[in-house]
Design a protein around this motif. Structure first.
Motif, PDB file in Angstrom:
ATOM      1  N   GLU A 102      -4.558 -36.515  -1.090  1.00  0.00           N
ATOM      2  CA  GLU A 102      -5.670 -37.101  -1.836  1.00  0.00           C
ATOM      3  C   GLU A 102      -5.446 -36.929  -3.337  1.00  0.00           C
ATOM      4  N   ASP A 103      -6.062 -37.803  -4.118  1.00  0.00           N
ATOM      5  CA  ASP A 103      -5.986 -37.707  -5.568  1.00  0.00           C
ATOM      6  C   ASP A 103      -7.248 -37.009  -6.075  1.00  0.00           C
ATOM      7  N   VAL A 104      -7.079 -35.810  -6.618  1.00  0.00           N
ATOM      8  CA  VAL A 104      -8.232 -35.052  -7.106  1.00  0.00           C
ATOM      9  C   VAL A 104      -8.249 -34.975  -8.636  1.00  0.00           C
ATOM     10  N   SER A 105      -7.405 -35.767  -9.279  1.00  0.00           N
ATOM     11  CA  SER A 105      -7.225 -35.661 -10.732  1.00  0.00           C
ATOM     12  C   SER A 105      -8.450 -36.064 -11.536  1.00  0.00           C
ATOM     13  N   LYS A 106      -9.389 -36.765 -10.919  1.00  0.00           N
ATOM     14  CA  LYS A 106     -10.577 -37.214 -11.654  1.00  0.00           C
ATOM     15  C   LYS A 106     -11.846 -36.466 -11.211  1.00  0.00           C
ATOM     16  N   LEU A 107     -11.726 -35.559 -10.266  1.00  0.00           N
ATOM     17  CA  LEU A 107     -12.896 -34.870  -9.738  1.00  0.00           C
ATOM     18  C   LEU A 107     -13.363 -33.765 -10.675  1.00  0.00           C
ATOM     19  N   THR A 108     -14.679 -33.549 -10.723  1.00  0.00           N
ATOM     20  CA  THR A 108     -15.243 -32.468 -11.509  1.00  0.00           C
ATOM     21  C   THR A 108     -15.094 -31.155 -10.743  1.00  0.00           C
ATOM     22  N   MET A 109     -15.348 -30.040 -11.421  1.00  0.00           N
ATOM     23  CA  MET A 109     -15.269 -28.747 -10.752  1.00  0.00           C
ATOM     24  C   MET A 109     -16.294 -28.656  -9.625  1.00  0.00           C
ATOM     25  N   GLN A 110     -17.466 -29.219  -9.826  1.00  0.00           N
ATOM     26  CA  GLN A 110     -18.493 -29.206  -8.787  1.00  0.00           C
ATOM     27  C   GLN A 110     -18.027 -29.978  -7.551  1.00  0.00           C
ATOM     28  N   GLN A 111     -17.405 -31.130  -7.772  1.00  0.00           N
ATOM     29  CA  GLN A 111     -16.890 -31.928  -6.651  1.00  0.00           C
ATOM     30  C   GLN A 111     -15.757 -31.197  -5.934  1.00  0.00           C
ATOM     31  N   LEU A 112     -14.915 -30.540  -6.708  1.00  0.00           N
ATOM     32  CA  LEU A 112     -13.799 -29.800  -6.120  1.00  0.00           C
ATOM     33  C   LEU A 112     -14.305 -28.637  -5.272  1.00  0.00           C
ATOM     34  N   ARG A 113     -15.309 -27.929  -5.773  1.00  0.00           N
ATOM     35  CA  ARG A 113     -15.875 -26.819  -4.991  1.00  0.00           C
ATOM     36  C   ARG A 113     -16.476 -27.332  -3.682  1.00  0.00           C
ATOM     37  N   GLY A 114     -17.126 -28.486  -3.745  1.00  0.00           N
ATOM     38  CA  GLY A 114     -17.707 -29.057  -2.528  1.00  0.00           C
ATOM     39  C   GLY A 114     -16.649 -29.424  -1.506  1.00  0.00           C
ATOM     40  N   LYS A 115     -15.560 -30.045  -1.976  1.00  0.00           N
ATOM     41  CA  LYS A 115     -14.476 -30.416  -1.068  1.00  0.00           C
ATOM     42  C   LYS A 115     -13.841 -29.171  -0.453  1.00  0.00           C
ATOM     43  N   GLU A 116     -13.661 -28.136  -1.276  1.00  0.00           N
ATOM     44  CA  GLU A 116     -13.024 -26.918  -0.790  1.00  0.00           C
ATOM     45  C   GLU A 116     -13.915 -26.209   0.226  1.00  0.00           C
ATOM     46  N   GLY A 117     -15.221 -26.179  -0.045  1.00  0.00           N
ATOM     47  CA  GLY A 117     -16.134 -25.551   0.909  1.00  0.00           C
ATOM     48  C   GLY A 117     -16.092 -26.231   2.266  1.00  0.00           C
ATOM     49  N   ALA A 118     -16.073 -27.566   2.264  1.00  0.00           N
ATOM     50  CA  ALA A 118     -16.005 -28.318   3.524  1.00  0.00           C
ATOM     51  C   ALA A 118     -14.674 -28.074   4.228  1.00  0.00           C
ATOM     52  N   ARG A 119     -13.596 -27.989   3.456  1.00  0.00           N
ATOM     53  CA  ARG A 119     -12.273 -27.750   4.045  1.00  0.00           C
ATOM     54  C   ARG A 119     -12.213 -26.393   4.726  1.00  0.00           C
ATOM     55  N   VAL A 120     -12.714 -25.357   4.052  1.00  0.00           N
ATOM     56  CA  VAL A 120     -12.673 -24.012   4.616  1.00  0.00           C
ATOM     57  C   VAL A 120     -13.513 -23.918   5.880  1.00  0.00           C
ATOM     58  N   ARG A 121     -14.680 -24.559   5.879  1.00  0.00           N
ATOM     59  CA  ARG A 121     -15.509 -24.555   7.094  1.00  0.00           C
ATOM     60  C   ARG A 121     -14.770 -25.205   8.255  1.00  0.00           C
ATOM     61  N   ARG A 122     -14.058 -26.304   7.971  1.00  0.00           N
ATOM     62  CA  ARG A 122     -13.274 -26.970   9.022  1.00  0.00           C
ATOM     63  C   ARG A 122     -12.159 -26.069   9.533  1.00  0.00           C
ATOM     64  N   VAL A 123     -11.531 -25.335   8.622  1.00  0.00           N
ATOM     65  CA  VAL A 123     -10.449 -24.428   9.009  1.00  0.00           C
ATOM     66  C   VAL A 123     -10.965 -23.358   9.972  1.00  0.00           C
ATOM     67  N   TYR A 124     -12.097 -22.740   9.636  1.00  0.00           N
ATOM     68  CA  TYR A 124     -12.675 -21.716  10.509  1.00  0.00           C
ATOM     69  C   TYR A 124     -13.014 -22.284  11.888  1.00  0.00           C
ATOM     70  N   LEU A 125     -13.639 -23.448  11.899  1.00  0.00           N
ATOM     71  CA  LEU A 125     -14.029 -24.044  13.179  1.00  0.00           C
ATOM     72  C   LEU A 125     -12.816 -24.461  13.998  1.00  0.00           C
ATOM     73  N   THR A 126     -11.785 -24.981  13.328  1.00  0.00           N
ATOM     74  CA  THR A 126     -10.557 -25.379  14.030  1.00  0.00           C
ATOM     75  C   THR A 126      -9.881 -24.172  14.661  1.00  0.00           C
ATOM     76  N   GLN A 127      -9.793 -23.054  13.907  1.00  0.00           N
ATOM     77  CA  GLN A 127      -9.158 -21.851  14.443  1.00  0.00           C
ATOM     78  C   GLN A 127      -9.982 -21.238  15.572  1.00  0.00           C
ATOM     79  N   SER A 128     -11.303 -21.347  15.460  1.00  0.00           N
ATOM     80  CA  SER A 128     -12.168 -20.851  16.534  1.00  0.00           C
ATOM     81  C   SER A 128     -11.940 -21.634  17.818  1.00  0.00           C
ATOM     82  N   LYS A 129     -11.849 -22.944  17.692  1.00  0.00           N
ATOM     83  CA  LYS A 129     -11.610 -23.793  18.862  1.00  0.00           C
ATOM     84  C   LYS A 129     -10.227 -23.558  19.446  1.00  0.00           C
ATOM     85  N   ARG A 130      -9.237 -23.366  18.590  1.00  0.00           N
ATOM     86  CA  ARG A 130      -7.854 -23.158  19.043  1.00  0.00           C
ATOM     87  C   ARG A 130      -7.709 -21.860  19.817  1.00  0.00           C
ATOM     88  N   THR A 131      -8.356 -20.791  19.351  1.00  0.00           N
ATOM     89  CA  THR A 131      -8.159 -19.471  19.951  1.00  0.00           C
ATOM     90  C   THR A 131      -9.254 -19.071  20.931  1.00  0.00           C
TER      91      THR A 131
END
Length: 313
Positions: A133-162
């Motif tokens: 993805e191109d994040v070069s135009k995103l604000t810090m607030q937008q970046l934090r939101g994307k990162e928060g959603a990504r981390v939540r997905r990571v936790y849920l994916t690992q929970s489902k896997r294990t």
């Protein structure tokens, strides 16, 4: 005069590079002394000698008794030393690794002190986490939101896997044992990652406190840097350890598991590459480089006796 034992202090170019070292070693309830160019570790189970120049970061837990000669060797060898709590989950103090170049530090301070360049580096950090993805135009607030959603997905994916149940991240610094097993494992895994991140940052001469996303803490940049690798290392490893062992010695098993993953993934090599990329420092000068700064004439020689300008003229 008392003759010192052990090998002479090594030159900088004789030391093992960060990328070639063992990531970290955690010790507790032991006495550390020096034997030649090795750290002599004495425990109730026996004696082990650890080559000091091959360890990136040494984590000293409760019950450690360390001699002055051992600390001298650690400093001469460029080893980062961190005093931590039981299970390695809290940091109390640290000793800085050997370094004689300020190029990384100067560049980091320059980038973090300007709003535009600071956001640029922060975007580079997030771009590493969103390579498609191109994040070069995103604000810090937008970046934090994307990162928060990504981390939540990571936790849920690992929970489902294990098959390990997941609710939310819970960590009490003063009460490690009150957390769930998966949260204990995550805490230990993240702390190991922080230790290695700090070691690489200090070894290359950057500042652990000058963060681009995190700020206000003496380890802000360590948290910035470690966040790049949690989804690939500490989070999946913590779920694996919990799924396999439950609460049975989870702290020690997780810590050793992280050590093995660091080695298998050659994480130190990747960290060195990423740090150079983030701070845009590729051509690192030789150690033992020292100059005097001049606002008009640029860098001047160090160790020269300069005369008063008016006196000369």
């Amino acid at each position: 005069m008392t003759k010192k034992s052990g090998a002479k202090k090594p030159e900088i170019n004789e030391l093992a590079r960060s990328r070639d070292r063992i990531s970290f070693l955690y010790l507790e309830h032991a006495r550390l002394n020096r034997q030649d160019s090795a750290i002599k570790v004495v425990t109730n189970e026996g004696i082990v000698c650890v080559p000091s120049a091959l360890i990136s970061v040494l984590m000293l837990g409760p019950g450690i008794d360390v001699t002055h000669r051992a600390m001298e060797l650690m400093g001469d060898s460029g080893m980062a030393v961190v005093w931590v709590g039981e299970h390695g989950v809290r940091q109390y103090a640290h000793g800085r690794a050997l370094n004689h170049s300020s190029k990384f530090l100067v560049q980091q301070a320059k980038l973090v002190s300007n709003r535009r360049s600071r956001i640029h580096v922060a975007r580079k950090m997030y771009q590493l986490r969103f390579p498609t993805e191109d994040v070069s135009k995103l604000t810090m607030q937008q970046l934090r939101g994307k990162e928060g959603a990504r981390v939540r997905r990571v936790y849920l994916t690992q929970s489902k896997r294990t098959g390990v149940p997941w609710d939310h991240r819970q960590y009490k610094p003063d009460d490690f044992n009150s957390s769930s097993t998966i949260n204990k494992a995550l805490t230990v895994a993240h702390q190991a990652l922080y230790g290695l991140s700090y070691s690489v940052i200090a070894a290359l001469g950057a500042s652990p406190g000058l963060g681009f996303v995190h700020t206000g803490h003496d380890l802000s940049f360590v948290y910035d840097f470690a966040d790049l690798y949690k989804a690939d290392y500490s989070i999946p490893l913590a779920f694996d350890m919990t799924a396999e062992y439950g609460d049975d010695y989870i702290a020690g098993r997780t810590r050793r598991g992280m050590r093995d993953e660091f080695k298998k993934g050659k994480l130190i090599v990747q960290m060195v590459h990423d740090l150079k990329y983030l701070l845009d420092v590729q051509d690192v000068p030789e150690a033992q480089t020292l100059f005097l700064w001049d606002d008009r004439e640029g860098l001047q020689k160090f160790g020269v006796q300069y005369h008063d300008f008016e006196e000369v003229n």
